[in-house]
Each structure stands twice: as C-alpha cells, then as structure tokens.
Design an enzyme around this catalytic site. Structure first.
Site, PDB file in Angstrom:
ATOM      1  N   ILE A  16      31.770  -2.143 -91.345  1.00 49.83           N
ATOM      2  CA  ILE A  16      31.657  -3.485 -91.835  1.00 49.83           C
ATOM      3  C   ILE A  16      30.224  -3.922 -91.786  1.00 49.83           C
ATOM      4  O   ILE A  16      29.620  -4.452 -92.508  1.00 49.83           O
ATOM      5  CB  ILE A  16      32.319  -4.485 -90.799  1.00 49.83           C
ATOM      6  N   GLN A 112      28.417  -9.107 -73.332  1.00 49.29           N
ATOM      7  CA  GLN A 112      27.728  -9.818 -74.614  1.00 49.29           C
ATOM      8  C   GLN A 112      28.019 -11.223 -74.467  1.00 49.29           C
ATOM      9  O   GLN A 112      27.009 -12.105 -74.581  1.00 49.29           O
ATOM     10  CB  GLN A 112      28.352  -9.437 -75.785  1.00 49.29           C
ATOM     11  N   ASP A 159      42.040 -12.983 -93.490  1.00 46.66           N
ATOM     12  CA  ASP A 159      43.465 -13.141 -93.666  1.00 46.66           C
ATOM     13  C   ASP A 159      43.891 -14.393 -94.519  1.00 46.66           C
ATOM     14  O   ASP A 159      44.758 -14.421 -95.504  1.00 46.66           O
ATOM     15  CB  ASP A 159      44.432 -13.532 -92.282  1.00 46.66           C
ATOM     16  N   HIS A 187      45.091 -13.126 -85.056  1.00 45.63           N
ATOM     17  CA  HIS A 187      44.485 -12.210 -86.234  1.00 45.63           C
ATOM     18  C   HIS A 187      45.387 -10.865 -85.750  1.00 45.63           C
ATOM     19  O   HIS A 187      44.807 -10.028 -84.997  1.00 45.63           O
ATOM     20  CB  HIS A 187      43.160 -11.985 -86.270  1.00 45.63           C
TER      21      HIS A 187
HETATM   22  P1  NAI Z   1      33.436   0.968 -87.346  1.00 45.40           P
HETATM   23  O1  NAI Z   1      34.174   1.850 -86.265  1.00 45.40           O
HETATM   24  O2  NAI Z   1      33.101   1.641 -88.441  1.00 45.40           O
HETATM   25  O3  NAI Z   1      32.191   0.403 -86.652  1.00 45.40           O
HETATM   26  C1  NAI Z   1      32.011   0.074 -85.229  1.00 45.40           C
HETATM   27  C2  NAI Z   1      30.637  -0.131 -84.563  1.00 45.40           C
HETATM   28  O4  NAI Z   1      30.490  -0.742 -83.418  1.00 45.40           O
HETATM   29  C3  NAI Z   1      30.295   1.576 -84.262  1.00 45.40           C
HETATM   30  O5  NAI Z   1      28.962   1.829 -85.131  1.00 45.40           O
HETATM   31  C4  NAI Z   1      30.109   1.392 -82.730  1.00 45.40           C
HETATM   32  O6  NAI Z   1      28.989   2.350 -82.401  1.00 45.40           O
HETATM   33  C5  NAI Z   1      29.973   0.051 -82.718  1.00 45.40           C
HETATM   34  N1  NAI Z   1      29.788  -0.347 -81.199  1.00 45.40           N
HETATM   35  C6  NAI Z   1      30.760  -0.155 -80.221  1.00 45.40           C
HETATM   36  N2  NAI Z   1      30.679  -0.580 -79.082  1.00 45.40           N
HETATM   37  C7  NAI Z   1      29.741  -1.472 -79.195  1.00 45.40           C
HETATM   38  C8  NAI Z   1      28.852  -2.142 -78.236  1.00 45.40           C
HETATM   39  N3  NAI Z   1      29.361  -2.255 -77.162  1.00 45.40           N
HETATM   40  N4  NAI Z   1      27.877  -2.882 -78.664  1.00 45.40           N
HETATM   41  C9  NAI Z   1      27.498  -2.607 -79.920  1.00 45.40           C
HETATM   42  N5  NAI Z   1      27.903  -1.896 -80.978  1.00 45.40           N
HETATM   43  C10 NAI Z   1      29.052  -1.395 -80.629  1.00 45.40           C
HETATM   44  O7  NAI Z   1      34.514  -0.129 -87.361  1.00 45.40           O
HETATM   45  P2  NAI Z   1      34.389  -1.269 -88.492  1.00 45.40           P
HETATM   46  O8  NAI Z   1      35.341  -0.699 -89.530  1.00 45.40           O
HETATM   47  O9  NAI Z   1      32.869  -1.697 -88.919  1.00 45.40           O
HETATM   48  O10 NAI Z   1      35.291  -2.434 -87.919  1.00 45.40           O
HETATM   49  C11 NAI Z   1      34.824  -2.943 -86.627  1.00 45.40           C
HETATM   50  C12 NAI Z   1      35.491  -3.846 -85.884  1.00 45.40           C
HETATM   51  O11 NAI Z   1      36.110  -5.071 -86.885  1.00 45.40           O
HETATM   52  C13 NAI Z   1      36.951  -3.344 -85.477  1.00 45.40           C
HETATM   53  O12 NAI Z   1      37.368  -3.616 -84.299  1.00 45.40           O
HETATM   54  C14 NAI Z   1      37.808  -3.856 -86.629  1.00 45.40           C
HETATM   55  O13 NAI Z   1      39.165  -3.666 -85.952  1.00 45.40           O
HETATM   56  C15 NAI Z   1      37.517  -5.244 -86.758  1.00 45.40           C
HETATM   57  N6  NAI Z   1      37.993  -5.893 -88.038  1.00 45.40           N
HETATM   58  C16 NAI Z   1      38.376  -6.978 -87.900  1.00 45.40           C
HETATM   59  C17 NAI Z   1      38.855  -7.826 -89.035  1.00 45.40           C
HETATM   60  C18 NAI Z   1      39.313  -9.229 -88.829  1.00 45.40           C
HETATM   61  O14 NAI Z   1      39.874  -9.690 -89.891  1.00 45.40           O
HETATM   62  N7  NAI Z   1      38.921  -9.620 -87.640  1.00 45.40           N
HETATM   63  C19 NAI Z   1      38.830  -7.179 -90.306  1.00 45.40           C
HETATM   64  C20 NAI Z   1      38.732  -5.714 -90.448  1.00 45.40           C
HETATM   65  C21 NAI Z   1      38.042  -5.170 -89.339  1.00 45.40           C
END
Ligand code: NAI
Length: 328
Positions: A16, A112, A159, A187
C-alpha cells in the site's frame, strides 16, 4: 508560500505504501496548493527498501514534495506530524488465533499511539489502515489521552468505494450520481454496506434497485468479501485501491463532503444508533471544517438493525479481547 504539512506513513515499504506515497507526493492527499514533507516509518529490516522508494520519490521531481525522511523509531517518525497514516500492521499468519493477532498488533499500535501523544502536531489527524483497522485505531487512541479522540479514525472508505462501484454497475448509473451510501460497523466480513438511504440521480437507491434478494445475497456479500476476491484474482491483496481510499479519506476529512452527501469512516462512537460509546465503528459521516461527524437521525429498519448490531457486536468482542490483554 505555505509551510509543508508533515505526513507520516507507517509500513512505507509495503504494498500500500508503494501506491500511496506517490499520490501524496503529487498533491492528491491535501490539494494542489499544499506542500508535504514525508516521514516514513518502517521496521529496521525494511528501512533499506523504504530508502529505495525514497529515491524513486526524488526521481518523481514532485513540485509539492519538500522532502522525505525515514525512521525506524516511532517517536521520531511522529514528531510534528499533522497527518498520520498507520498502514503497517501484523498480518494474520497461518494458524494464528485472533487473540494472538490482536496482541501482535497491540505491540505496534500502543507505542505508535504513545508516540503520537508525545510528539504530534496540535492538529494531528490519524487514519488507521492496517488491520484489524478499527481495533488497532482504538488501541492507538487509548494511548493518546492528550489528543482529542475524534482525531483517530479507521478506514472503511475502500468498502464505501467498493459499494459505490457495485451499485453503479447494477443501475448503470455513474458513481458521481450516487449519494449517501453508508458502511456500518467493522472493516471485516461482518460490515454492513447500506443502500437504504442512498440516492441515485435523486431517487432512492433501494427503490431503484427494487430487488431485495440482490441486496441481501449479492450486493452485501460482494462488498464484504471483495478483499478475498482480489487476493484470489491478483495473488496479492488490494493495494492500489486501498491507497486510493486512504487518499479519499484524508482528502474528504480536510476538504469536506459536498452538501447533500456523506461518506463512510470508522470514527469514535458517541453512542449514536446504539453503537456503544468509545468503539471505533464505521458510520455515515459528513466532514466540515476538518471534522468528521456522524450523520444523525436516520431511520434504521429491521434488516439494517440486525446487520449493524452483528458487526458492532464483533467490534465489542475485539475491544473486550484487547482490554483483557491490557491494550486499552
Ligand atoms: P505489506 O505487508 O505489503 O506492508 C506492510 C508493511 O508494514 C511492511 O513493509 C512492514 O515491514 C511494515 N511494518 C510492520 N510492522 C511495522 C511497524 N511496527 N512499524 C512500521 N512499519 C511496520 O501490507 P500492505 O498490503 O501494504 O497492507 C498493509 C495493511 O493494510 C495490512 O494490515 C492490510 O490488512 C491492511 N489493509 C487495510 C484495508 C482497509 O480497507 N482498511 C485495505 C487493504 C489492506
């Protein structure tokens, strides 16, 4: 010229993050007159990847991007932040119980929240994207007692946008003609996308659809399970559409909703519609003067009541679980 607005993005090296950062840098988050300074937070192992993204941001030569700084320390990353996008989270791994997931995310969102409390700018606005978004937002909010609770929000705009798109296809009407859709609750798969107050070209949307079975058996599950459908098709979770929704959420928060329309966001409940006070639940919301407000006085029919209650029940259970863990 205006001083740059500090925008902190956590999980900046993730999927993201990669889609989001370039849209922020191009001015789509806050508007074309507002310079931004990016503050990226990553875990130490991912700092190098974030540095690579920062090189690409430099190569975008964005006129509104005043600079990019990278941190692996939350206190530093949130220092002076005006807009905080909490994207990084701990995903559920195979065999992980819900309690373990909530605990792992508590380990991220508690510090955080504390860092935001300690160092963020007076006007800070926080959007939690990382899942479980509503409860992660609740954890962060409860560790930031000096920040007004309504500055913490969770993303259900994806959503909302998914619901707009499905209704648009069903009725053959452009999304620009659809108003007053709403996502209620968590969500998660229990969320309730409602079209009963929605209008399409000025006409009630549920009446225009005139097909209760479609609403119950197609529309609602399609929106609620869209994340899984994207993973199935793409082999990776939705990233660009999630980034786009995060841009929409903050842009609306800052610039307001149009008269006669609203959007959806996870906001702290004031007890409206029987949602227990303090839970971060999705509601229909308007935005004005930099504040999201829950739309009041909507009539809730039995069909909607059941579904809102079920999703809110799940939120209450998540809150009870993190309370047991001492996270709120
Ligand atoms: P991703 O796994 O590609 O990236 C997550 C990043 O967060 C990684 O680079 C990781 O190193 C980093 N990270 C982990 N712990 C951390 C910390 N303590 N501090 C800073 N960075 C940290 O995942 P992606 O695809 O980018 O998704 C991120 C989140 O968004 C997931 O939890 C996913 O489920 C959520 N999401 C939420 C949506 C919504 O509608 N609310 C929609 C799509 C995804």
């Amino acid at each position: 010229t205006q001083a740059p607005v500090n925008v902190t993005v956590t999980g900046a090296a993730g999927q993201i993050g990669y889609a989001l950062l370039f849209r922020i840098a191009s001015g789509q988050l806050l508007g074309q007159n507002t310079p931004v300074r990016l503050r990226l937070l990553e875990i130490p192992q991912a700092v190098k990847a974030a540095e690579g993204t920062a090189l690409e941001l430099e190569d975008g030569a964005f006129p509104l991007l005043a600079g990019t700084d990278i941190f692996d320390d939350a206190k530093q990353a949130f220092e002076g932040t005006n807009v905080a996008l909490l994207v990084g989270a701990r995903p559920r791994s195979k065999g992980m119980e819900r309690g373990d997931l909530l605990e792992a995310n508590g380990g991220i969102f508690k510090p955080q929240g504390e860092a935001i409390n300690a160092g963020a700018a007076e006007d800070v606005k926080v959007l939690v994207v990382g899942n479980p978004a509503n409860t992660n937002a609740l954890i962060a909010q409860s560790h930031a007692p000096d920040v007004p609770a309504d500055r913490f929000t969770a993303m259900t705009r994806l959503d909302h946008n998914r619901a707009l798109a499905q209704l648009s296809k069903k009725l053959g009407a452009p999304v620009s003609e659809i108003k007053k859709l709403a996502i209620w609750g968590n969500h998660s798969a229990t969320q309730y996308p409602s079209i009963f107050h929605a209008e399409v070209a000025g006409k009630n949307a549920a009446e225009a659809v005139n097909d209760q079975a479609w609403i119950a058996d197609e529309f609602i599950p399609t929106v609620a399970k869209r994340g899984a459908a994207i993973i199935e098709a793409r082999g990776a979770s939705s990233a660009a559409s999630a980034a786009s929704a995060a841009i929409d959420h903050v842009h609306t928060w800052v610039n307001g909703t149009a008269d006669g329309d609203w959007t959806s966001a996870g906001v702290v409940s004031d007890g409206s519609y029987g949602v227990p006070e303090g839970l971060i639940s999705s509601f229909p919301v308007t935005a004005k003067n930099g504040k999201y407000e829950i739309v009041q006085g909507l009539e809730i029919d039995d069909f909607s009541r059941q579904r809102i209650d079920a999703s809110v029940q799940e939120l209450a259970e998540e809150r009870d679980a993190v309370k047991k863990l001492g996270l709120v």
